[in-house]
Design an enzyme around this catalytic site. Structure first.
Site, PDB file in Angstrom:
ATOM      1  N   ARG A   1      -4.744   2.642  -6.286  1.00  0.00           N
ATOM      2  CA  ARG A   1      -4.941   1.221  -6.613  1.00  0.00           C
ATOM      3  C   ARG A   1      -4.304   0.421  -5.473  1.00  0.00           C
ATOM      4  NH1 ARG A   1      -5.082   0.553 -12.279  1.00  0.00           N
ATOM      5  NH2 ARG A   1      -5.496  -1.663 -12.003  1.00  0.00           N
ATOM      6  N   PRO A   2      -5.013   0.292  -4.341  1.00  0.00           N
ATOM      7  CA  PRO A   2      -4.393  -0.355  -3.169  1.00  0.00           C
ATOM      8  C   PRO A   2      -4.034  -1.815  -3.439  1.00  0.00           C
ATOM      9  CG  PRO A   2      -6.749  -0.021  -2.842  1.00  0.00           C
ATOM     10  CD  PRO A   2      -6.393   0.668  -4.122  1.00  0.00           C
ATOM     11  N   ILE A   3      -3.130  -2.343  -2.629  1.00  0.00           N
ATOM     12  CA  ILE A   3      -2.761  -3.765  -2.734  1.00  0.00           C
ATOM     13  C   ILE A   3      -2.868  -4.447  -1.373  1.00  0.00           C
ATOM     14  CG2 ILE A   3      -1.222  -3.488  -4.730  1.00  0.00           C
ATOM     15  CD1 ILE A   3       1.113  -3.627  -2.656  1.00  0.00           C
TER      16      ILE A   3
ATOM     17  N   LYS B   1      -4.985  -9.593 -22.756  1.00  0.00           N
ATOM     18  CA  LYS B   1      -3.874  -9.023 -21.976  1.00  0.00           C
ATOM     19  C   LYS B   1      -4.026  -9.414 -20.504  1.00  0.00           C
ATOM     20  CE  LYS B   1      -4.314  -4.640 -20.489  1.00  0.00           C
ATOM     21  NZ  LYS B   1      -4.190  -4.415 -19.019  1.00  0.00           N
ATOM     22  N   ASN B   2      -5.234  -9.259 -19.970  1.00  0.00           N
ATOM     23  CA  ASN B   2      -5.423  -9.446 -18.530  1.00  0.00           C
ATOM     24  C   ASN B   2      -5.424 -10.901 -18.098  1.00  0.00           C
ATOM     25  OD1 ASN B   2      -5.391  -6.733 -18.310  1.00  0.00           O
ATOM     26  ND2 ASN B   2      -7.588  -6.492 -17.967  1.00  0.00           N
TER      27      ASN B   2
ATOM     28  N   CYS C   1      -2.192   5.229 -10.147  1.00  0.00           N
ATOM     29  CA  CYS C   1      -2.320   5.283 -11.607  1.00  0.00           C
ATOM     30  C   CYS C   1      -3.278   6.420 -11.927  1.00  0.00           C
ATOM     31  CB  CYS C   1      -2.806   3.956 -12.146  1.00  0.00           C
ATOM     32  SG  CYS C   1      -4.543   3.719 -11.925  1.00  0.00           S
TER      33      CYS C   1
ATOM     34  N   ARG D   1      -0.655  -0.136 -24.672  1.00  0.00           N
ATOM     35  CA  ARG D   1      -0.511  -1.062 -23.545  1.00  0.00           C
ATOM     36  C   ARG D   1      -1.483  -2.230 -23.677  1.00  0.00           C
ATOM     37  NH1 ARG D   1      -0.505   1.496 -17.726  1.00  0.00           N
ATOM     38  NH2 ARG D   1      -0.289  -0.749 -17.408  1.00  0.00           N
TER      39      ARG D   1
ATOM     40  N   LEU E   1      -5.135  -6.200  -0.107  1.00  0.00           N
ATOM     41  CA  LEU E   1      -5.676  -7.569  -0.139  1.00  0.00           C
ATOM     42  C   LEU E   1      -4.594  -8.574  -0.574  1.00  0.00           C
ATOM     43  CD1 LEU E   1      -9.202  -6.898  -1.683  1.00  0.00           C
ATOM     44  CD2 LEU E   1      -8.546  -7.023   0.737  1.00  0.00           C
TER      45      LEU E   1
ATOM     46  N   ASP F   1     -13.722  -1.834 -17.409  1.00  0.00           N
ATOM     47  CA  ASP F   1     -12.796  -1.591 -18.525  1.00  0.00           C
ATOM     48  C   ASP F   1     -13.522  -1.218 -19.806  1.00  0.00           C
ATOM     49  OD1 ASP F   1     -10.361  -4.141 -17.600  1.00  0.00           O
ATOM     50  OD2 ASP F   1     -10.859  -2.182 -16.750  1.00  0.00           O
TER      51      ASP F   1
HETATM   52  C1  EPZ Z   1      -7.682  -5.924 -12.969  1.00  0.00           C
HETATM   53  O1  EPZ Z   1      -6.988  -4.973 -12.183  1.00  0.00           O
HETATM   54  C2  EPZ Z   1      -7.472  -5.493 -14.408  1.00  0.00           C
HETATM   55  N1  EPZ Z   1      -6.041  -5.485 -14.702  1.00  0.00           N
HETATM   56  C3  EPZ Z   1      -8.035  -4.088 -14.622  1.00  0.00           C
HETATM   57  O2  EPZ Z   1      -7.897  -3.790 -16.010  1.00  0.00           O
HETATM   58  C4  EPZ Z   1      -9.516  -4.100 -14.271  1.00  0.00           C
HETATM   59  O3  EPZ Z   1     -10.024  -2.792 -14.394  1.00  0.00           O
HETATM   60  C5  EPZ Z   1      -9.693  -4.603 -12.831  1.00  0.00           C
HETATM   61  O4  EPZ Z   1      -9.094  -5.901 -12.677  1.00  0.00           O
HETATM   62  C6  EPZ Z   1     -11.167  -4.717 -12.441  1.00  0.00           C
HETATM   63  O5  EPZ Z   1     -11.811  -5.599 -13.314  1.00  0.00           O
HETATM   64  C7  EPZ Z   1      -5.439  -6.658 -14.974  1.00  0.00           C
HETATM   65  O6  EPZ Z   1      -6.052  -7.709 -14.937  1.00  0.00           O
HETATM   66  C8  EPZ Z   1      -3.962  -6.592 -15.305  1.00  0.00           C
HETATM   67  P1  EPZ Z   1      -8.988  -5.431  -8.798  1.00  0.00           P
HETATM   68  P2  EPZ Z   1      -6.775  -5.259 -10.604  1.00  0.00           P
HETATM   69  O7  EPZ Z   1      -8.012  -5.915  -7.783  1.00  0.00           O
HETATM   70  O8  EPZ Z   1      -6.577  -6.717 -10.376  1.00  0.00           O
HETATM   71  C9  EPZ Z   1      -9.807  -2.677  -5.061  1.00  0.00           C
HETATM   72  C10 EPZ Z   1      -7.290  -2.569 -17.887  1.00  0.00           C
HETATM   73  O9  EPZ Z   1      -7.800  -1.519 -18.320  1.00  0.00           O
HETATM   74  N2  EPZ Z   1      -8.641  -3.321  -4.421  1.00  0.00           N
HETATM   75  O10 EPZ Z   1     -10.011  -6.390  -9.307  1.00  0.00           O
HETATM   76  O11 EPZ Z   1      -5.756  -4.313 -10.101  1.00  0.00           O
HETATM   77  C11 EPZ Z   1      -9.424  -1.792  -6.228  1.00  0.00           C
HETATM   78  O12 EPZ Z   1      -9.051  -0.502  -5.792  1.00  0.00           O
HETATM   79  C12 EPZ Z   1      -7.038  -2.721 -16.411  1.00  0.00           C
HETATM   80  O13 EPZ Z   1      -6.992  -3.568 -18.588  1.00  0.00           O
HETATM   81  C13 EPZ Z   1      -8.378  -3.081  -3.090  1.00  0.00           C
HETATM   82  O14 EPZ Z   1      -9.078  -2.323  -2.427  1.00  0.00           O
HETATM   83  O15 EPZ Z   1      -8.195  -4.830 -10.038  1.00  0.00           O
HETATM   84  C14 EPZ Z   1     -10.700  -1.762  -7.030  1.00  0.00           C
HETATM   85  O16 EPZ Z   1     -11.583  -0.793  -6.495  1.00  0.00           O
HETATM   86  C15 EPZ Z   1      -7.288  -1.429 -15.628  1.00  0.00           C
HETATM   87  N3  EPZ Z   1      -7.297  -3.698  -2.513  1.00  0.00           N
HETATM   88  C16 EPZ Z   1     -11.304  -3.154  -6.790  1.00  0.00           C
HETATM   89  O17 EPZ Z   1     -10.633  -3.675  -5.643  1.00  0.00           O
HETATM   90  C17 EPZ Z   1      -6.501  -4.562  -3.211  1.00  0.00           C
HETATM   91  O18 EPZ Z   1      -5.545  -5.119  -2.618  1.00  0.00           O
HETATM   92  C18 EPZ Z   1     -11.083  -4.125  -7.929  1.00  0.00           C
HETATM   93  O19 EPZ Z   1      -9.698  -4.121  -8.242  1.00  0.00           O
HETATM   94  C19 EPZ Z   1      -6.799  -4.802  -4.566  1.00  0.00           C
HETATM   95  C20 EPZ Z   1      -7.878  -4.177  -5.147  1.00  0.00           C
END
Ligand code: EPZ
Length: 424
Positions: A122-124, A22-23, A117, A399, A126, A307
């Site tokens: 879940r900040p964005i 999925k990811n 969520c 999902r 970055l 995960d």
């Molecule tokens: C991906 O989410 C996965 N989702 C998540 O899987 C997975 O838990 C996560 O990576 C970590 O491995 C998909 O790929 C669709 P991140 P993503 O950006 O990309 C922080 C599942 O169960 N962060 O790697 O959203 C964030 O808060 C899902 O399949 C910022 O601070 O995760 C976290 O602490 C759940 N600012 C860390 O980085 C940002 O702009 C890692 O998040 C982005 C992230």
């Protein structure tokens, strides 16, 4: 609404095939927006709620998609807008993946903020920093990210991520492949899903170097072309199925799974006393008579995946001794624990650390899913709980797990899907 009704206490046996990831499928689908037209063919795309949601978003943008089993044929010749609506983005955070490609292709994008969520913010930030670095002006207006390229094209830049982010790395890749000049990404995520995205973009004509390392260099090109590509397997689904084998004291095999993408989880399963036998495309797990307690710390790849944190806690309820599970990626990802304790587990939480006192006999009852991996954890617990466990609100499970009740039943579990009404 659906629930899973599980009769616990049955050993599993046999083999089951892992689905497509999925990811990985989600960024691959987003990256098709970068193709200059013609049909992109993606194989091994799982039939999941999140994939259907993302497909709706792409079709809203004007993308034409047809499917044959787990193959999608995607044509982006008639995209009519660069606006991702709240109603769709809210359903799935990974919709943010359209930001980079829309900006790269159209010079502007309007994407709803995804919102929080079940397991915390879940900040964005970055993702937004990345687009600004590449030469876009970014503002938040009425709950939408409004991004506009200054000048004609995005311009290559150096992007330094303070933390490893899968999504932000994916968006940076998709925004920079058509940018003018060179982009370097430092502290890039190295998850298999990112490696696969890089391979797909290069197959379409991109020029990405350093694939699989935290330092990526992208030389922008003029256009990307349609191609045919096969998605990787879902390492989290495979690890969840193996954990189902371990928690029920069984021996099972997961096929079409590459063990090199699961070394941290397989190593931890071996620490519990499980025997793990692998070849390049399958993983067999043989359970011990008694599971040994095993601590894990969830971290970015290649360390133990967040995960799998919930599923691991379910397993440790059956292990001999006290286990400590820390999640360094999502500090609040513990909504599954109150429900596990209702099944009879003895788990305490302090900050981002769970302490599991095992083994504890679990007794079936009704439990409520709160998010995707929490629901998987409750299914695992139901497989070992005495009597019947009903896992409610399994729209969360749907999902990210393709027909999991069929897969578990094929291994000998007694599990069936039933619809039900919730009291108002
Ligand atoms: C991906 O989410 C996965 N989702 C998540 O899987 C997975 O838990 C996560 O990576 C970590 O491995 C998909 O790929 C669709 P991140 P993503 O950006 O990309 C922080 C599942 O169960 N962060 O790697 O959203 C964030 O808060 C899902 O399949 C910022 O601070 O995760 C976290 O602490 C759940 N600012 C860390 O980085 C940002 O702009 C890692 O998040 C982005 C992230």
């Amino acid at each position: 609404m659906d629930k899973l009704v599980i009769q616990g206490g049955h050993r599993l046996s046999g083999a089951v095939q892992a689905s497509g990831s999925k990811n990985s499928a989600l960024p691959l689908m987003a990256a098709t927006l970068l193709s200059n037209g013609g049909a992109v063919t993606l194989h091994r795309i799982p039939d999941l709620k999140d994939i259907r949601t993302f497909r709706k978003l792409l079709e809203y943008l004007g993308v034409e998609i047809s499917d044959q089993a787990n193959t999608l044929s995607i044509s982006t010749s008639n995209i009519r807008c660069a606006h991702a609506p709240y109603e769709l983005v809210k359903q799935m955070r990974a919709s943010i993946y359209v930001l980079g490609p829309l900006l790269a292709r159209f010079g502007h994008a309007s994407v709803s903020l995804p919102g929080g969520c079940a397991f915390g913010p879940r900040p964005i930030d970055l993702h937004l920093m990345t687009m600004e670095k590449l030469g876009a002006s970014v503002s938040i207006e009425k709950g939408f990210i409004e991004a506009q390229v200054r000048g004609k094209r995005l311009k290559g830049a150096q992007i330094d991520f303070p933390i490893s982010s899968v999504g932000a790395t994916g968006n940076a890749l998709m925004a920079s492949v058509l940018a003018e000049g060179i982009t370097t990404i430092n502290n890039a995520a190295v998850e298999p899903e990112i490696v696969t995205l890089c391979r797909f973009l290069n197959a379409m004509g991109a020029d990405i170097r350093g694939i699989g390392t935290p330092s990526l260099e992208i030389e922008g090109v003029q256009q990307l072309n349609a191609t045919e590509f096969t998605n990787i397997f879902d390492r989290i689904e495979a690890a969840t199925l193996l954990t189902a084998g371990a928690i029920t004291g069984s021996s099972i095999t997961v096929t079409d799974a590459d063990p090199s993408q699961l070394t941290s989880v397989l190593g931890k399963l071996e620490q519990t006393g499980c025997r793990v036998i692998t070849d390049t495309r399958s993983i067999t797990l043989q359970s011990p008579d008694v599971l040994s307690r095993t601590d894990v710390i969830a971290n970015p790849y290649p360390l133990f995946p967040t995960d799998m944190q919930a599923q691991w806690i379910a397993l440790m309820t059956q292990a001999q001794g006290v286990s400590h599970i820390i999640d360094k990626v999502y500090h609040e990802r513990f909504n599954h624990i109150p429900e596990l304790n209702r099944l009879g587990a003895h788990i305490e939480i302090k900050d981002n650390e769970a302490t599991v006192y095992g083994p504890e006999k679990l007794t079936g009852t009704k439990v409520m899913s709160t998010d995707l991996r929490a629901s998987a954890c409750l299914v695992l617990a139901g497989l070992v709980a005495e009597g019947v466990t009903e896992v409610l609100r399994i729209y969360h499970l749907d999902r990210g797990y393709e027909h999991i009740e069929k897969k578990l039943s094929s291994l000998g579990a007694i599990v069936k899907r039933e619809s039900y009404q919730e009291f108002i």
